[in-house]
Design a protein around this motif. Structure first.
Motif, PDB file in Angstrom:
ATOM      1  N   ALA A 273       0.800  -1.090  -0.191  1.00 23.31           N
ATOM      2  CA  ALA A 273       0.036  -0.070  -0.073  1.00 23.31           C
ATOM      3  C   ALA A 273       0.889   1.078  -0.007  1.00 23.31           C
ATOM      4  CB  ALA A 273      -0.872  -0.029   1.088  1.00 23.31           C
ATOM      5  N   PRO A 274       2.109   1.477   0.839  1.00 20.02           N
ATOM      6  CA  PRO A 274       2.606   2.710   0.759  1.00 20.02           C
ATOM      7  C   PRO A 274       3.659   2.691  -0.640  1.00 20.02           C
ATOM      8  CG  PRO A 274       3.562   1.128   2.379  1.00 20.02           C
ATOM      9  CD  PRO A 274       2.118   0.641   1.901  1.00 20.02           C
ATOM     10  N   LEU A 275       3.991   1.531  -1.167  1.00 21.59           N
ATOM     11  CA  LEU A 275       4.505   1.559  -2.499  1.00 21.59           C
ATOM     12  C   LEU A 275       3.326   2.285  -3.585  1.00 21.59           C
ATOM     13  CD1 LEU A 275       6.730   0.635  -4.320  1.00 21.59           C
ATOM     14  CD2 LEU A 275       5.827  -1.400  -4.562  1.00 21.59           C
ATOM     15  N   ILE A 282      -1.408   1.273  -9.942  1.00 20.85           N
ATOM     16  CA  ILE A 282      -1.334   0.742 -11.113  1.00 20.85           C
ATOM     17  C   ILE A 282       0.259   0.358 -11.291  1.00 20.85           C
ATOM     18  CG2 ILE A 282      -1.617   0.468 -13.581  1.00 20.85           C
ATOM     19  CD1 ILE A 282      -4.133   0.790 -12.013  1.00 20.85           C
ATOM     20  N   LYS A 283       1.050   1.321 -11.103  1.00 20.85           N
ATOM     21  CA  LYS A 283       2.310   0.835 -11.125  1.00 20.85           C
ATOM     22  C   LYS A 283       2.849   0.005  -9.873  1.00 20.85           C
ATOM     23  CE  LYS A 283       4.031   4.951 -13.574  1.00 20.85           C
ATOM     24  NZ  LYS A 283       5.098   6.305 -13.524  1.00 20.85           N
ATOM     25  N   GLY A 284       2.088   0.158  -8.703  1.00 19.09           N
ATOM     26  CA  GLY A 284       2.448  -0.580  -7.457  1.00 19.09           C
ATOM     27  C   GLY A 284       2.144  -2.083  -7.730  1.00 19.09           C
ATOM     28  N   ILE A 285       1.135  -2.360  -8.774  1.00 25.10           N
ATOM     29  CA  ILE A 285       0.748  -3.533  -8.961  1.00 25.10           C
ATOM     30  C   ILE A 285       1.569  -4.164 -10.140  1.00 25.10           C
ATOM     31  CG2 ILE A 285      -1.307  -4.881 -10.193  1.00 25.10           C
ATOM     32  CD1 ILE A 285      -3.163  -3.153  -8.861  1.00 25.10           C
ATOM     33  N   PRO A 324      -3.234  -7.714  -2.475  1.00 24.54           N
ATOM     34  CA  PRO A 324      -4.007  -7.002  -1.516  1.00 24.54           C
ATOM     35  C   PRO A 324      -4.395  -5.476  -2.252  1.00 24.54           C
ATOM     36  CG  PRO A 324      -2.283  -7.648  -0.281  1.00 24.54           C
ATOM     37  CD  PRO A 324      -1.755  -8.005  -1.573  1.00 24.54           C
ATOM     38  N   LEU A 325      -3.569  -5.191  -2.786  1.00 22.35           N
ATOM     39  CA  LEU A 325      -4.019  -3.870  -3.758  1.00 22.35           C
ATOM     40  C   LEU A 325      -5.388  -4.012  -4.543  1.00 22.35           C
ATOM     41  CD1 LEU A 325      -0.534  -2.160  -4.499  1.00 22.35           C
ATOM     42  CD2 LEU A 325      -2.239  -1.850  -2.715  1.00 22.35           C
TER      43      LEU A 325
END
Length: 393
Positions: A273-275, A282-285, A324-325
């Motif tokens: 989540a912080p990422l 979208i980029k975090g995924i 989780p995202l």
């Protein structure tokens, strides 16, 4: 968002959310052991990749066929009661395969396991989303994944139990695996106690069956889920069999690998989540998922199990930390009275191609080439990343 803030978010979760987390943690321990040994149990019973793939295919296709009607049912009746009933059916599936490993009983077990998954998945997800809505979806799902990984790690370490049984008793691996499967069977019943204590808030409303306010969201998630589900099914569920055949290892080393992967990967769920907050969801995924692909490609070239394990661990962490995202995003975008139905639609979209590809992957591993399914998975994962970016950028 700091790790300290995540743990403070956990303290803000209500009693019902904590009860569901306790239940899922108990289930995680059970599945950690079960996932480490059930394929090896069938292998010791004399079956190869084709029958193991057949079990996974039948289980998955049954879930696929039934998950949509059970998802709609969960939005119209008690989600808690549906979760309990589905869990009991899952325990019956394990009991049957312990009683007999004939192909007929394997088929019955797979069917019941598929029915259980179809009943539980949409109901539990909607019930859990209800309990964490006030504390925050991202934190709730992140903590759920964190605790689940720790539990899976502990359960995977129990993969050494069959090894110890073989060493210190007269039983062979088949008997040792059968005895060990009694643990996940019993824990399945224990995990029901916290669920029964949950006080469900949701009250179903009457509405047309096939009319969805979040239809566009469901369609987008279903499309990308179908791609990644097909790719994963080609090799990921078959990796215990792959490691056993390629490197000659049994449940102890494989269970340890899964345990280490779970322990190391658990903090990654808290970091997801912080990422995403820093670089965008979208980029975090997609960025961690993309980095994981070359690591998967390298596993078949490993000269030893230990090298393969060294590649498997970061690959799994990177690919899974987005889960989780994705769950939080889907539930946040879905109306409360459609969450179980939307969950069932997107799960169906993933499980249908996943069921077919597991059968394909098992056949290819046994009859064409053990390494080929891992290369195919890598290619499909790349297509998934491109499709996800195009739809959600």
């Amino acid at each position: 968002m700091s790790l300290k803030k995540y743990f403070s978010a956990y303290t803000r979760l209500g009693k019902d959310a904590r009860l569901l987390l306790i239940s899922s943690t108990i289930s995680g321990v059970s599945w950690g052991l079960y996932g480490s040994i059930w394929q090896l149990f069938l292998k010791q019973a004399g079956y190869g990749g084709t029958v193991i793939g057949y079990y996974s295919f039948l289980q998955g296709i049954t879930t696929t066929v039934l998950i949509f009607p059970f998802g709609m049912l969960a939005d119209r009746i008690s989600r808690k009661k549906q979760t309990v009933v589905g869990s009991l059916i899952g325990s019956l599936s394990t009991l049957i395969i312990l009683m007999s490993t004939s192909l007929y009983m394997i088929t019955v077990s797979a069917l019941l396991s598929g029915i259980s998954g179809a009943i539980v998945a949409p109901a539990w997800n909607a019930l859990f989303a209800e309990t964490i809505e006030d504390a925050g979806m991202e934190a709730g799902y992140g903590l759920s994944a964190f605790l689940g990984n720790i539990a899976m790690a502990f359960g995977s370490l129990l993969g050494w139990v069959p090894e110890l049984i073989v060493r210190y008793s007269s039983l062979g691996y088949f008997g040792a695996y059968r005895c060990s499967l009694l643990f996940p069977l019993s824990m399945g019943f224990v995990s029901l106690v916290p669920i029964i204590l949950v006080k469900e808030r949701f009250r179903p409303v009457s509405r047309p069956i096939f009319k969805f306010k979040a239809g566009t969201i469901a369609a987008k998630f279903s499309f990308v889920n179908a791609i990644v589900g097909f790719g994963a099914g080609l090799s990921i569920p078959l990796l215990p069999y792959f490691f056993s055949v390629k490197f000659g290892v049994e449940s102890g080393p494989i269970g340890t690998l899964y345990a280490i992967s779970s322990v190391i990967g658990a903090p990654a769920f808290l970091a997801s989540a912080p990422l995403a907050q820093k670089m965008g969801i979208i980029k975090g995924i997609l960025i961690p998922s993309g980095i994981s692909i070359p690591l998967l490609i390298l596993i078949p070239f490993s000269p030893s199990f230990y090298v393969a394990a060294g590649l498997y661990i970061p690959r799994t962490i990177l690919m899974n930390m987005s889960h989780p995202l994705i769950s939080a995003l889907l539930m946040r975008l879905s109306p409360e009275d459609e969450r179980a139905s939307i969950t069932s639609i997107t799960h169906l979209a993933r499980s249908l191609p996943n069921s077919f590809s597991q059968q394909i992957g098992g056949y290819v591993m046994e009859n064409i080439g053990l390494d080929i399914p891992l290369f195919l998975t890598s290619g499909v994962y790349f297509i998934y990343i491109v499709a996800f970016y195009m739809l959600f950028r």
